[in-house]
Design a protein around this motif. Structure first.
Motif, PDB file in Angstrom:
ATOM      1  N   VAL A 126       0.849  -1.200   0.000  1.00 54.68           N
ATOM      2  CA  VAL A 126       0.000   0.000   0.000  1.00 54.68           C
ATOM      3  C   VAL A 126       0.883   1.249   0.000  1.00 54.68           C
ATOM      4  O   VAL A 126       0.693   2.167  -0.812  1.00 54.68           O
ATOM      5  N   THR A 159      -6.633   0.945  -2.508  1.00 50.67           N
ATOM      6  CA  THR A 159      -7.071   1.012  -1.116  1.00 50.67           C
ATOM      7  C   THR A 159      -7.057   2.451  -0.630  1.00 50.67           C
ATOM      8  O   THR A 159      -8.022   2.936  -0.028  1.00 50.67           O
ATOM      9  N   VAL A 160      -5.948   3.140  -0.896  1.00 53.91           N
ATOM     10  CA  VAL A 160      -5.824   4.524  -0.441  1.00 53.91           C
ATOM     11  C   VAL A 160      -6.882   5.397  -1.107  1.00 53.91           C
ATOM     12  O   VAL A 160      -7.548   6.198  -0.449  1.00 53.91           O
ATOM     13  N   VAL A 193     -11.022  -4.898   2.034  1.00 47.25           N
ATOM     14  CA  VAL A 193     -10.861  -5.431   3.393  1.00 47.25           C
ATOM     15  C   VAL A 193     -11.097  -6.939   3.381  1.00 47.25           C
ATOM     16  O   VAL A 193     -10.291  -7.716   3.908  1.00 47.25           O
ATOM     17  N   GLN A 236       1.904   3.787  -3.178  1.00 49.34           N
ATOM     18  CA  GLN A 236       1.590   5.202  -3.021  1.00 49.34           C
ATOM     19  C   GLN A 236       2.794   6.057  -3.422  1.00 49.34           C
ATOM     20  O   GLN A 236       2.643   7.030  -4.133  1.00 49.34           O
ATOM     21  N   ALA A 239     -10.317   4.877   0.351  1.00 45.07           N
ATOM     22  CA  ALA A 239     -10.496   5.508   1.657  1.00 45.07           C
ATOM     23  C   ALA A 239     -10.587   7.020   1.517  1.00 45.07           C
ATOM     24  O   ALA A 239     -11.444   7.661   2.114  1.00 45.07           O
ATOM     25  N   LEU A 240      -9.707   7.598   0.701  1.00 51.66           N
ATOM     26  CA  LEU A 240      -9.678   9.051   0.580  1.00 51.66           C
ATOM     27  C   LEU A 240     -10.935   9.580  -0.105  1.00 51.66           C
ATOM     28  O   LEU A 240     -11.416  10.656   0.220  1.00 51.66           O
ATOM     29  N   LEU A 252     -13.715  -0.194  -0.621  1.00 52.76           N
ATOM     30  CA  LEU A 252     -12.943  -0.346   0.611  1.00 52.76           C
ATOM     31  C   LEU A 252     -13.313  -1.655   1.302  1.00 52.76           C
ATOM     32  O   LEU A 252     -12.446  -2.432   1.717  1.00 52.76           O
TER      33      LEU A 252
END
Lengths: 330, 294, 312
Positions: free
Chosen positions: A270, A285-286, A301, A274, A289-290, A297
């Motif tokens: 992750v 994933t990032v 998970v 990035q 979430a953002l 998400l």
């Protein structure tokens, strides 16, 4: 091969049940967490256009999504969809979540697999070098390296590599998994590897630390064991002892540890993705979430749980299949 | 080993001479190292008060200066002093790390001792929760919790605190279970000492040192995870000078060749984490010599 | 063949809080073994007897401090010489199955032992047959062996080479009485074939079955070296007349057939600094002289004893 022994069938069934139970528990926990989040799914979905729609339209969307139902009802509905393999639709990618995860994971898999193999090989090698003679200078250097890397933030290591190899030396590309502007079909294996090398190096540099330290510890234990004392009494040299007894006794714990480290590998990817803008599952994933892409998400998970649990199960399985004390005994 | 010949073996003294006292013996070295690390960390914690916040303000005349005597870590694109920003960031990370790790340790003590002393379904529930937390990649769990609390300081604190109690809980549970079966504890119970007396006189002295060392060894993880969360944008707000924020900003200015923006803050974070690690392992070595028998 | 003179072994350990502590498990050890003989080193369990074996072979841990002399076939042993000789001229028969690699079939381990003793062509089949081990055992892992089988495999690892000195470290505890006799017979046979055997044991009764000499070991010292027969000669109502050291007599008296008479008190620990006779604290005839200095070796009959009060 002795075929599928009843013990292995039993093991597979128990593992599958455990995985299901864990997934269910993860689903419950994630649902509760998301339920309590301050994010409004409607505004998250609509984004900037929120100002353009009135409360009536909002109400309509909420009803259409079943948001007016009580939480338990929504949970059972969601679970029912999950059971049918429907993870929902990602609002960022406008694609079914399963499809996003599949294509993103395929990209991440190259990265994680390369890093996994590299860190395993280098980790075991360094661990043996250090553990062969505890307290010697190779041991000190390797331990210093491993302990320092264990305290280094993954993303900072990636940053350093980026500064050194991409900015200063210009040897490696800045970002992404392939050169921009070229259709995916036309990308050569070398171009892929070229883009892969820095993120994979970042991931494996961090992974090396724990496997090297564990291998060292294990080798030190082995070298202090009775059977090594006996080999010494028979006049065997340290090198011969490592060759005949060390590797044999290190291999399984090292493999198990590597398989059990998939959790850190995923987490590391992750951060590494990035830093290098590598379009894999970690970056997704990032973004999920953002940008409040709740279905994506939740999908990630659940998927990452499967990923980690499969690693742990394979680690258990390795013992069942390889270690004669477990394989033949009991 | 060596076969040192000492004259006529028939008259060799049956006593080996005591080894000479060495100033830098293991004990002293270990204690001094631990003290040094502790001092360093206190300095980091207090540095923002010493350095002030003057360096944090924008000074457009001093933009993008490479490291020099006046600005050892250089300045950023707004002319802010990177050393001052870094120390502020470290101190902030340290506070967050301390708070989250302490919360985690409290959870671990409560859950670990509940699981071990009550047993039965409480134990099953708690060990199940540990398994559950360990079956998700740590970072994914951090992101999920931070996300559900809407990020920010509250989200980071909760995410980091809620994901670091598992290891210590297992340790405390195992330790108490082992103590419970020890003979002298059972003897104490037979002698009529109540459970509280036993807890105070036997469990506490055994478990407390473990908790303290475990707590200190948690700090590196909590600090790194806070930095990681802030780096990807799920943590502290972009206006705070947290290390994760500083590094993610540095990312955007990398291609311009301002390497000092990323190198020094990360290095400082690494040193701080290492100081905690050294402190923890040295204290551990003092309590349990086997871990450092070399 | 082997002579050990005034061997001392000390260690520096670290306690809680990293305080240093020095222990000396072997304080003053003397011993002699000739070809064709079995010499039993007898002392209570946990008194550091195994260290003797490790010291002779030169495989003590690095933090051990060693003094004294070890002579093998007329040659003073140095660490370098020990490295050349071990496995070839001197072989260890270890205590238990834990001395075998848990992940290697035992057949390969016996083969390895042969290779290490410069006898790579040695016939593993033959040695298995000689010690009545079924050929299928070669494929077994150590954890699959019964106690008796493990014992035979361990003897086989030493017998397959041509080592002149065999050191058997506690080969009998935990074994069925029949197996004890069998193991001891194997050792006796090896000695009868001209090899020297050092039998380290806490079991005086077992030692008396096969040994030529008994070296009585107490608190890190050899207090007496007596012929096996000396333990059998009746001359005195309460102990054999051949025994001169009070501890040897006490060992004898503690045997079941001699009435199980235990000796009061306990052995001084390896941490205690003691200047005089190590047995003085439990000896009924200890005098000022005994507490002042270690009694020298006194030749009496064929053996020797460390006691100021011993008379021939």
């Amino acid at each position: 091969m002795r075929g599928l022994s009843p013990r292995l069938v039993n093991f597979a069934l128990r593992s599958a049940l455990k995985l299901l139970a864990l997934l269910l528990a993860v689903a419950v926990v994630s649902f509760v967490l998301i339920e309590h989040s301050p994010i409004d799914p409607v505004s998250a979905y609509i984004g900037a256009d929120m100002l353009l729609i009135g409360p009536e339209q909002r109400q309509l969307i909420a009803e259409r999504w079943g948001l007016d139902q009580p939480a338990t009802t929504r949970f059972w509905r969601w679970l029912w969809q999950l059971a049918q393999g429907n993870l929902g639709t990602s609002s960022i990618f406008n694609q079914p979540v399963a499809q996003v995860i599949a294509s993103r994971f395929a990209t991440s898999f190259n990265l994680m697999f390369l890093a996994w193999v590299l860190s395993g090989l280098f980790g075991v090698g360094l661990g043996i070098l250090a553990g062969a003679k505890p307290g010697s200078w190779p041991d000190r250097v390797i331990r210093l390296y491993a302990y320092t890397l264990a305290s280094s933030p993954t993303f900072w290591v990636g940053l350093l590599l980026l500064i050194l190899f991409s900015v200063q030396l210009g040897w490696a590309p800045f970002c992404c998994s392939q050169p921009p502007g070229i259709p995916t079909e036309a990308v050569t294996v070398w171009q892929r590897l070229h883009h892969l090398i820095l993120p994979a190096l970042t991931l494996s540099l961090i992974g090396v630390a724990s496997i090297a330290l564990h291998t060292r510890q294990k080798l030190v234990e082995i070298l202090e064991s009775d059977f090594v004392l006996f080999a010494r009494a028979q006049g065997e040299s340290t090198l011969g002892i490592i060759w005949h007894h060390g590797l044999r006794n290190i291999a399984l714990p090292a493999l198990t540890l590597q398989l059990a480290s998939l959790s850190e590998l995923f987490g590391g990817s992750v951060l590494a993705e990035q830093v290098f803008a590598y379009p894999g599952l970690g970056q997704a994933t990032v973004q999920a979430a953002l940008r409040s892409d709740v279905p994506l998400l939740l999908g990630i998970v659940l998927f990452s749980t499967v990923f980690v649990v499969v690693g742990n199960t394979l680690a258990d399985l390795a013992y069942q299949v390889v270690d004669p004390r477990v394989r033949i005994g009991k | 080993m060596s076969l040192v010949h000492s004259g006529d073996p028939q008259v060799a003294s049956p006593l080996l001479p005591e080894s000479k006292p060495v100033f830098w013996n293991r004990r002293r070295r270990t204690i001094l190292t631990a003290l040094g690390c502790g001092l360093l960390l206190v300095l980091v914690l207090l540095s923002p008060y010493g350095l002030g916040s003057e360096g944090l303000s924008t000074r457009l005349s001093e933009r993008n200066l490479p490291p020099s005597w006046i600005h050892p870590f250089g300045t950023d694109w707004l002319g802010r002093d990177m050393l001052v920003r870094t120390m502020h960031g470290l101190s902030l990370s340290l506070w967050v790390g301390l708070a989250a790790a302490s919360l985690s340790a409290v959870m671990a003590v409560v859950l670990g001792s509940l699981a071990a002393s009550l047993g039965g379904w409480v134990d099953v529930l708690i060990t199940g929760a540990v398994d559950l937390f360990l079956s998700l990649p740590h970072l994914v769990l951090l992101i999920l919790i931070a996300f559900s609390l809407g990020g920010g300081m509250r989200g980071v604190l909760a995410a980091v605190a809620l994901t670091h109690w598992t290891g210590l809980t297992r340790l405390i549970r195992a330790e108490i279970l082992q103590l419970k079966s020890a003979e002298y504890i059972q003897l104490a119970a037979k002698l009529g000492h109540g459970p509280l007396w036993i807890a105070r006189h036997h469990f506490l002295p055994h478990v407390l040192p473990q908790v303290i060392v475990g707590l200190i060894l948690l700090f590196p993880h909590t600090i790194l995870h806070e930095a990681g969360l802030s780096f990807i944008g799920m943590g502290l707000s972009p206006h705070t000078p947290a290390i994760g924020i500083i590094l993610s900003e540095a990312m955007r200015h990398l291609s311009t060749g301002y390497w000092w923006l990323g190198v020094f803050p990360g290095l400082a974070l690494l040193l701080m984490v290492k100081a905690f690690d050294t402190l923890g392992t040295n204290l551990h070595g003092l309590m349990d010599p086997r871990t450092s028998q070399e | 063949m082997l002579e050990v003179c005034g061997l001392q072994i000390a260690f520096t350990l670290y306690e809680r809080g990293l305080k240093q502590k020095r222990v000396m498990p072997i304080r003053h050890l003397d011993l002699e073994i000739k070809a064709g003989e079995v010499v039993a080193v007898v002392g209570s369990s946990g008194s550091g007897k195994s260290l003797l074996a490790h010291a002779v072979l030169g495989i003590l841990p690095h933090n051990a401090e060693v003094r004294g002399e070890i002579w093998f076939q007329g040659e003073r042993l140095t660490p370098e010489r020990q490295a050349q000789l071990r496995g070839k001229q001197m072989a260890l028969i270890p205590q238990s199955v834990s001395y075998l690699d848990p992940l290697m079939p035992v057949g390969s381990q016996v083969q390895l032992a042969a290779r290490r003793s410069n006898n790579p062509a040695a016939d593993v089949e033959a040695i298995f047959w000689r010690y009545q081990l079924p050929a299928t055992v070669k494929q077994c892992y150590p954890f699959q062996l019964s106690g008796g089988m493990a014992r035979r495999v361990l003897v086989a690892t030493a017998a397959i080479g041509s080592a002149q000195l065999l050191i058997a470290d506690e080969p009998t505890p935990g074994l069925h009485p029949e197996m004890v006799t069998e193991t001891l017979t194997h050792l006796r046979q090896l000695a009868d074939a001209g090899r020297g055997v050092m039998l380290i044991t806490h079991d005086l009764e077992a030692a008396l079955q096969i040994a030529d000499w008994i070296a009585v070991f107490y608190a890190g010292t050899t207090v007496e070296m007596a012929r096996c027969e000396d333990f059998r000669v009746k001359g005195n109502p309460s102990w054999p007349a051949g025994l001169r050291h009070p501890y040897s007599r006490a060992l004898w008296a503690a045997l079941p057939q001699n009435g199980f008479q235990p000796l009061a008190g306990s052995q001084p620990s390896s941490e205690e600094p003691i200047r005089g006779c190590l047995f003085a604290s439990r000896c009924s005839s200890a005098s000022e002289e005994c507490r002042g200095s270690l009694p020298p070796r006194q030749r009496l009959g064929e053996g020797w004893v460390r006691c100021f009060h011993a008379q021939g």
